[in-house]
Write a protein that holds these residues in place. Sequence first.
Motif, short mmCIF file in Angstrom:
data_model
loop_
_atom_site.label_atom_id
_atom_site.label_comp_id
_atom_site.label_asym_id
_atom_site.label_seq_id
_atom_site.Cartn_x
_atom_site.Cartn_y
_atom_site.Cartn_z
N LEU A 1 0.21 6.79 -8.77
CA LEU A 1 0.68 5.99 -7.65
C LEU A 1 0.10 4.58 -7.74
O LEU A 1 -0.98 4.38 -8.30
N SER A 2 0.80 3.63 -7.16
CA SER A 2 0.38 2.23 -7.25
C SER A 2 -0.82 1.93 -6.36
O SER A 2 -1.72 1.18 -6.76
N GLN A 3 -0.86 2.48 -5.15
CA GLN A 3 -1.92 2.14 -4.20
C GLN A 3 -2.89 3.28 -3.92
O GLN A 3 -3.88 3.08 -3.22
N PHE A 4 -2.60 4.47 -4.45
CA PHE A 4 -3.43 5.63 -4.11
C PHE A 4 -3.84 6.37 -5.37
O PHE A 4 -3.17 6.33 -6.40
N PHE A 5 -4.95 7.04 -5.23
CA PHE A 5 -5.43 7.99 -6.24
C PHE A 5 -5.44 9.38 -5.61
O PHE A 5 -6.03 9.57 -4.53
#
Length: 431
Positions: free
Chosen positions: A195-199
């Motif tokens: 994901l771009s903003q989350f891990f």
Amino acid sequence: VVILCFLLSFCVTLLSFCLKRQDSTKTLLIKTEQLLRIEEHDFAMRPGFGGSAIPVGIDVQVESIDSISEVNMDFTMTLYLRHYWKDERLSFPSRTNQSRTFDSRLVKKIWVPDVFFVHSKRSFIHDTTMENIMLRVYPDGNILYSVRVTVTALCSMDFSSFPLDTQNCSLESRNDLMLYWKNGNDSLRTDEIVLSQFFIEHFHASSGLAFYSSTGWYNRLFINFILRRHIFFFMLQTYFPTMLMVVLSWVSFWIDRRAVPARVSLGITTVLTMSTIITGVSSSMPQVSYVKAVDIYLWTSFLFVFLSVIEYAAVNYCTTLEEMRKMKRGKIPSTFNASQAMAFDGCFHDNDIELTPFPRMAPTLTSDPLTPPPQNPAVRPTEGTRLRRQRSVRENVDLLVSNSYMIDSYSRLAFPLSYLLFNTIYWSLYS
């Protein structure tokens, strides 16, 4: 004649064979329905209707998490949802004990579990190039029903620590049947999801029960996943620009207090830039009724920038008072035009004013100017009096007004130390 009759019979045989091959699909479908005895049973009812609830095993393979929206507080997930149950009405004889696989056309004619997703906003079954549905029937009546579906579901997010937050989202499926995870914790499998903003910290499956007064008990299965937000994007877009604006506002402390246009324009520019940053962050966030971590940082930084503007207003005011007092005491010639001296930048200039020198003070025995002169030893102080008199608040204010340059000197140290202390407390609390 014999040859002609032979050719005619051969043509008829060939034509009938071709017609059979053209209708092979329909024949195969008829044979499948006859094999599974579709017409002999009422598949509007579940297997064993009237008895105990039928157990339905579930396993899920998460293909992707397509999007996570903070504004709408939802997420979109694409997954393969597989159901396992037994329907003896679909058992068939087989010498090789091999299963048969069918598409969505047969699914519409038999009973399948009506599993639904709780808090689902939108969902659909993929249909390219055909409906992504598979039905596999085993000779003993065991059934595997797999469907590829995309679901957009609600995720109640807590933004108290945004953007240093961790969100716990779940996708809940429910049915009045006996739902269970077929392979326990191994029933939930995931592909490599980036994901771009989350891990994604953790994926796990869980189950539970829900009671409704009108319909009774329901089995619930949960797909839980924990998301930790990447901070680097917000460091570049929010925190670093905010820090630079606060540091830029401190530059005015090193600019001459008589340079009114330079210091005022610098202060107003930093204030407007901070307002733009705050507006940009607020527009991309839901309108929640509590304070977020980023709000604390932005508004505290805005307060530092605003105080730097107020600091110069105090410096300019004290400078003006100081020079007005000197004028009243006769330090400034009566021919001096104060309005002309203040017309350009709002304060007096030393090169426009001819100040008479201060009278030289008589030397004292002590080097400390604040130490009172020695008293007559014959006169003893009365009990309860202090030997050194403390300056009152009014005297301290007068001292600050008469030395307005000290405000800038103190601010050069007080502002950076205060902001450093704030950052230390902030990052230790939310990191």
